[in-house]
Design a protein around this motif. Structure first.
Motif, PDB file in Angstrom:
ATOM      1  N   HIS A   1       0.815  -1.217   0.000  1.00 56.44           N
ATOM      2  CA  HIS A   1       0.000   0.000   0.000  1.00 56.44           C
ATOM      3  C   HIS A   1       0.849   1.268   0.000  1.00 56.44           C
ATOM      4  CE1 HIS A   1       0.745   0.815   4.307  1.00 56.44           C
ATOM      5  NE2 HIS A   1       0.079   1.942   4.166  1.00 56.44           N
ATOM      6  N   LEU A   2       2.136   1.146   0.320  1.00 51.40           N
ATOM      7  CA  LEU A   2       2.974   2.342   0.473  1.00 51.40           C
ATOM      8  C   LEU A   2       3.054   3.189  -0.800  1.00 51.40           C
ATOM      9  CD1 LEU A   2       5.935   0.985   2.661  1.00 51.40           C
ATOM     10  CD2 LEU A   2       3.828   2.102   3.414  1.00 51.40           C
ATOM     11  N   PRO A   3       3.326   2.593  -1.979  1.00 52.97           N
ATOM     12  CA  PRO A   3       3.430   3.440  -3.167  1.00 52.97           C
ATOM     13  C   PRO A   3       2.093   3.948  -3.694  1.00 52.97           C
ATOM     14  CG  PRO A   3       3.962   1.161  -3.689  1.00 52.97           C
ATOM     15  CD  PRO A   3       3.717   1.215  -2.235  1.00 52.97           C
ATOM     16  N   ILE A   4       0.999   3.394  -3.188  1.00 61.49           N
ATOM     17  CA  ILE A   4      -0.329   3.796  -3.659  1.00 61.49           C
ATOM     18  C   ILE A   4      -0.942   4.820  -2.715  1.00 61.49           C
ATOM     19  CG2 ILE A   4      -2.583   2.987  -4.409  1.00 61.49           C
ATOM     20  CD1 ILE A   4      -0.144   1.850  -5.990  1.00 61.49           C
ATOM     21  N   VAL A   5      -1.130   4.446  -1.464  1.00 61.62           N
ATOM     22  CA  VAL A   5      -1.754   5.340  -0.488  1.00 61.62           C
ATOM     23  C   VAL A   5      -0.849   6.526  -0.170  1.00 61.62           C
ATOM     24  CG1 VAL A   5      -2.668   5.497   1.874  1.00 61.62           C
ATOM     25  CG2 VAL A   5      -3.110   3.459   0.500  1.00 61.62           C
ATOM     26  N   HIS A   6       0.456   6.270  -0.124  1.00 61.81           N
ATOM     27  CA  HIS A   6       1.404   7.319   0.252  1.00 61.81           C
ATOM     28  C   HIS A   6       2.262   7.745  -0.944  1.00 61.81           C
ATOM     29  CE1 HIS A   6       0.092   6.370   4.258  1.00 61.81           C
ATOM     30  NE2 HIS A   6       0.623   5.166   4.217  1.00 61.81           N
ATOM     31  N   SER A   7       1.633   7.800  -2.114  1.00 60.40           N
ATOM     32  CA  SER A   7       2.337   8.178  -3.335  1.00 60.40           C
ATOM     33  C   SER A   7       3.015   9.544  -3.182  1.00 60.40           C
ATOM     34  CB  SER A   7       1.346   8.228  -4.509  1.00 60.40           C
ATOM     35  OG  SER A   7       1.960   8.710  -5.674  1.00 60.40           O
ATOM     36  N   GLY A   8       4.267   9.599  -3.610  1.00 58.69           N
ATOM     37  CA  GLY A   8       5.024  10.840  -3.511  1.00 58.69           C
ATOM     38  C   GLY A   8       5.765  10.999  -2.206  1.00 58.69           C
ATOM     39  N   LEU A   9       5.456  10.155  -1.232  1.00 60.72           N
ATOM     40  CA  LEU A   9       6.102  10.221   0.077  1.00 60.72           C
ATOM     41  C   LEU A   9       6.854   8.925   0.382  1.00 60.72           C
ATOM     42  CD1 LEU A   9       3.186  11.885   2.075  1.00 60.72           C
ATOM     43  CD2 LEU A   9       5.227  13.006   1.146  1.00 60.72           C
ATOM     44  N   LEU A  10       6.097   7.821   0.437  1.00 61.60           N
ATOM     45  CA  LEU A  10       6.697   6.519   0.751  1.00 61.60           C
ATOM     46  C   LEU A  10       6.722   5.598  -0.447  1.00 61.60           C
ATOM     47  CD1 LEU A  10       5.274   5.781   4.322  1.00 61.60           C
ATOM     48  CD2 LEU A  10       7.370   6.980   3.665  1.00 61.60           C
ATOM     49  N   GLY A  11       6.442   6.101  -1.645  1.00 64.39           N
ATOM     50  CA  GLY A  11       6.465   5.265  -2.822  1.00 64.39           C
ATOM     51  C   GLY A  11       5.996   5.999  -4.048  1.00 64.39           C
ATOM     52  N   ASP A  12       5.996   5.259  -5.168  1.00 68.31           N
ATOM     53  CA  ASP A  12       5.610   5.803  -6.464  1.00 68.31           C
ATOM     54  C   ASP A  12       4.816   4.722  -7.180  1.00 68.31           C
ATOM     55  OD1 ASP A  12       5.417   6.653  -9.083  1.00 68.31           O
ATOM     56  OD2 ASP A  12       7.451   7.440  -9.167  1.00 68.31           O
ATOM     57  N   PRO A  13       3.573   5.002  -7.615  1.00 65.32           N
ATOM     58  CA  PRO A  13       2.788   3.985  -8.320  1.00 65.32           C
ATOM     59  C   PRO A  13       3.502   3.406  -9.531  1.00 65.32           C
ATOM     60  CG  PRO A  13       1.406   5.842  -7.745  1.00 65.32           C
ATOM     61  CD  PRO A  13       2.817   6.250  -7.420  1.00 65.32           C
ATOM     62  N   ALA A  14       4.411   4.163 -10.123  1.00 63.89           N
ATOM     63  CA  ALA A  14       5.161   3.673 -11.279  1.00 63.89           C
ATOM     64  C   ALA A  14       6.293   2.735 -10.869  1.00 63.89           C
ATOM     65  CB  ALA A  14       5.723   4.851 -12.073  1.00 63.89           C
ATOM     66  N   LYS A  15       6.601   2.710  -9.573  1.00 66.40           N
ATOM     67  CA  LYS A  15       7.647   1.825  -9.056  1.00 66.40           C
ATOM     68  C   LYS A  15       7.105   1.051  -7.850  1.00 66.40           C
ATOM     69  CE  LYS A  15      11.367   5.030 -10.353  1.00 66.40           C
ATOM     70  NZ  LYS A  15      12.561   5.770  -9.872  1.00 66.40           N
ATOM     71  N   ALA A  16       5.956   0.420  -8.048  1.00 60.78           N
ATOM     72  CA  ALA A  16       5.222  -0.166  -6.925  1.00 60.78           C
ATOM     73  C   ALA A  16       5.559  -1.630  -6.651  1.00 60.78           C
ATOM     74  CB  ALA A  16       3.718  -0.037  -7.172  1.00 60.78           C
ATOM     75  N   GLU A  17       6.440  -2.228  -7.441  1.00 60.16           N
ATOM     76  CA  GLU A  17       6.733  -3.647  -7.249  1.00 60.16           C
ATOM     77  C   GLU A  17       7.400  -3.887  -5.890  1.00 60.16           C
ATOM     78  OE1 GLU A  17       9.191  -7.340  -9.348  1.00 60.16           O
ATOM     79  OE2 GLU A  17       9.095  -5.365 -10.302  1.00 60.16           O
ATOM     80  N   ILE A  18       6.943  -4.934  -5.220  1.00 58.58           N
ATOM     81  CA  ILE A  18       7.526  -5.340  -3.939  1.00 58.58           C
ATOM     82  C   ILE A  18       8.456  -6.515  -4.200  1.00 58.58           C
ATOM     83  CG2 ILE A  18       7.084  -6.147  -1.599  1.00 58.58           C
ATOM     84  CD1 ILE A  18       6.064  -3.320  -2.183  1.00 58.58           C
ATOM     85  N   GLY A  19       9.707  -6.395  -3.785  1.00 59.85           N
ATOM     86  CA  GLY A  19      10.688  -7.442  -4.030  1.00 59.85           C
ATOM     87  C   GLY A  19      10.450  -8.685  -3.185  1.00 59.85           C
ATOM     88  N   GLU A  20      11.235  -9.704  -3.488  1.00 61.29           N
ATOM     89  CA  GLU A  20      11.141 -10.962  -2.741  1.00 61.29           C
ATOM     90  C   GLU A  20      11.566 -10.753  -1.284  1.00 61.29           C
ATOM     91  OE1 GLU A  20      10.175 -13.939  -3.769  1.00 61.29           O
ATOM     92  OE2 GLU A  20      10.020 -13.660  -5.958  1.00 61.29           O
ATOM     93  N   TYR A  21      10.871 -11.435  -0.391  1.00 60.18           N
ATOM     94  CA  TYR A  21      11.270 -11.405   1.014  1.00 60.18           C
ATOM     95  C   TYR A  21      10.716 -12.630   1.706  1.00 60.18           C
ATOM     96  CZ  TYR A  21       6.531  -9.699   2.219  1.00 60.18           C
ATOM     97  OH  TYR A  21       5.181  -9.552   2.387  1.00 60.18           O
ATOM     98  N   THR A  22      11.197 -12.908   2.876  1.00 57.27           N
ATOM     99  CA  THR A  22      10.728 -14.054   3.656  1.00 57.27           C
ATOM    100  C   THR A  22      10.260 -13.579   5.025  1.00 57.27           C
ATOM    101  OG1 THR A  22      12.945 -14.499   4.520  1.00 57.27           O
ATOM    102  CG2 THR A  22      12.293 -15.661   2.497  1.00 57.27           C
ATOM    103  N   VAL A  23       9.371 -14.349   5.611  1.00 58.06           N
ATOM    104  CA  VAL A  23       8.863 -14.091   6.956  1.00 58.06           C
ATOM    105  C   VAL A  23       9.180 -15.302   7.820  1.00 58.06           C
ATOM    106  CG1 VAL A  23       6.848 -13.573   8.373  1.00 58.06           C
ATOM    107  CG2 VAL A  23       7.002 -12.668   6.052  1.00 58.06           C
ATOM    108  N   THR A  24       9.703 -15.061   8.997  1.00 66.59           N
ATOM    109  CA  THR A  24      10.059 -16.140   9.910  1.00 66.59           C
ATOM    110  C   THR A  24       9.178 -16.092  11.142  1.00 66.59           C
ATOM    111  OG1 THR A  24      12.365 -16.032   9.174  1.00 66.59           O
ATOM    112  CG2 THR A  24      11.931 -17.181  11.245  1.00 66.59           C
TER     113      THR A  24
END
Length: 331
Positions: free
Chosen positions: A169-192
């Motif tokens: 939601h960061l590049p969408i809801v907080h566009s211009g601050l915490l993200g950019d809709p044009a660069k909204a891809e979330i990279g690979e990550y793991t949760v433990t």
């Protein structure tokens, strides 16, 4: 709003919840508040904070409408209705209408566990099952601490917590601050999943203004969720560390408060007012969306909503709540 909200869930009653900033409670003040649907009153004696049910046992008046009386022998809360005096242990020690009569043993205030940590007053309405959640940066030299909020949501705790964990939601809801809709891809990550809770590390995301300082960067997020309604989130970039300690307090069946404590080991020259204003903007954006979410209760059945790889962290949070048997704010 659904009626079965689980405000009496033992998992809530036995947790620590933030209820006030330490700085807001001087020695001579009775501070009313509402938490888990109950009216409480806070007051301070010889530096220690006390938390009581905001009720005089005699005729049910709010003790917070009374006053604090000090003498050489004791410090008391005086009921505003008939002047009953309660000492710091919660015992009624004087009834003005019957000054020679010892107060009955039942004449006492209902008291709760209260502590101060990280600039916050914490209260537990049941029997604390553990300590107040950890925030290592608060005791780490070089970090600047800043209290922010609280922010009121017309939503329940699980929805608010999940929003903080939701990277997409960061590049969408907080566009211009915490993200950019044009660069909204979330990279690979793991949760433990650990014995303490959930950990996710080094989630990359590009942000145009990640800390409100006006400098764009690809930052890496990490999350530690060790209590159902308290977590830490850190952003790192070029050896700069920006950590937020989040905690959610259910007020009643429909409202919750979100408290922040920020910790930064850089940009010490940025004014506090500027940093708080940045968080005010972000929180207003989140409140608008979270308040609109339906169903209000967070679905713990993963078949009830759609999930993607980017939702891995929020999926883990739902599974964790289900495993512990959380009733409040869930379906």
């Amino acid at each position: 709003m659904p009626q079965n909200l689980g405000l009496n869930d033992p998992l809530l009653l036995n947790e620590w919840f933030a209820v006030a900033w330490t700085a807001s409670l001087p020695e001579n003040k009775l501070q009313p508040l509402h938490v888990l649907g109950q009216d409480l009153v806070l007051w301070r004696v010889n530096g220690a904070v006390l938390a009581w049910k905001d009720l005089c046992i005699h005729r049910g008046a709010k003790l917070s409408l009374g006053k604090i009386s000090r003498s050489e022998k004791s410090v008391c809360v005086v009921c505003p209705y008939h002047g009953w005096e309660y000492n710091s242990a919660g015992e009624c020690v004087r009834i003005p209408a019957h000054p020679e009569q010892p107060p009955p043993s039942r004449a006492r205030a209902e008291t709760f566990a209260a502590r101060e940590k990280y600039g916050l007053v914490w209260v537990c309405l049941g029997k604390p099952v553990g300590d107040i959640p950890v925030f290592p940066e608060a005791d780490t030299p070089g970090f600047r601490l800043l209290s922010v909020g609280p922010y009121e949501f017309h939503a329940q705790g699980p929805r608010i917590m999940e929003n903080i964990l939701d990277m997409a939601h960061l590049p969408i809801v907080h566009s211009g601050l915490l993200g950019d809709p044009a660069k909204a891809e979330i990279g690979e990550y793991t949760v433990t999943a650990t014995a303490e809770g959930i950990v996710a590390r080094d989630i990359p995301i590009w942000q145009p203004d990640p800390e409100g300082t006006g400098r764009p960067a690809t930052v890496h997020y990490s999350f530690w969720v060790e209590h159902p309604f308290t977590m830490r989130s850190s952003k790192t970039h070029l050896n700069q560390n920006y950590t937020i300690f989040f905690t959610v307090t259910p007020v009643d069946a429909e409202r919750s408060l979100l408290w922040f404590v920020l910790a930064m080991d850089y940009a010490h020259d940025v004014p506090e007012a500027e940093l708080r204003h940045f968080q005010d903007i972000l929180s207003a954006q989140d409140i608008l969306v979270v308040n609109s979410q339906r169903p209000e209760l967070l679905p713990l059945d993963l078949q009830s909503e759609l999930h993607l790889r980017s939702d891995l962290l929020t999926i883990a949070y739902r599974l964790w709540l289900k495993q512990m048997g959380m009733q409040y704010g869930t379906s």
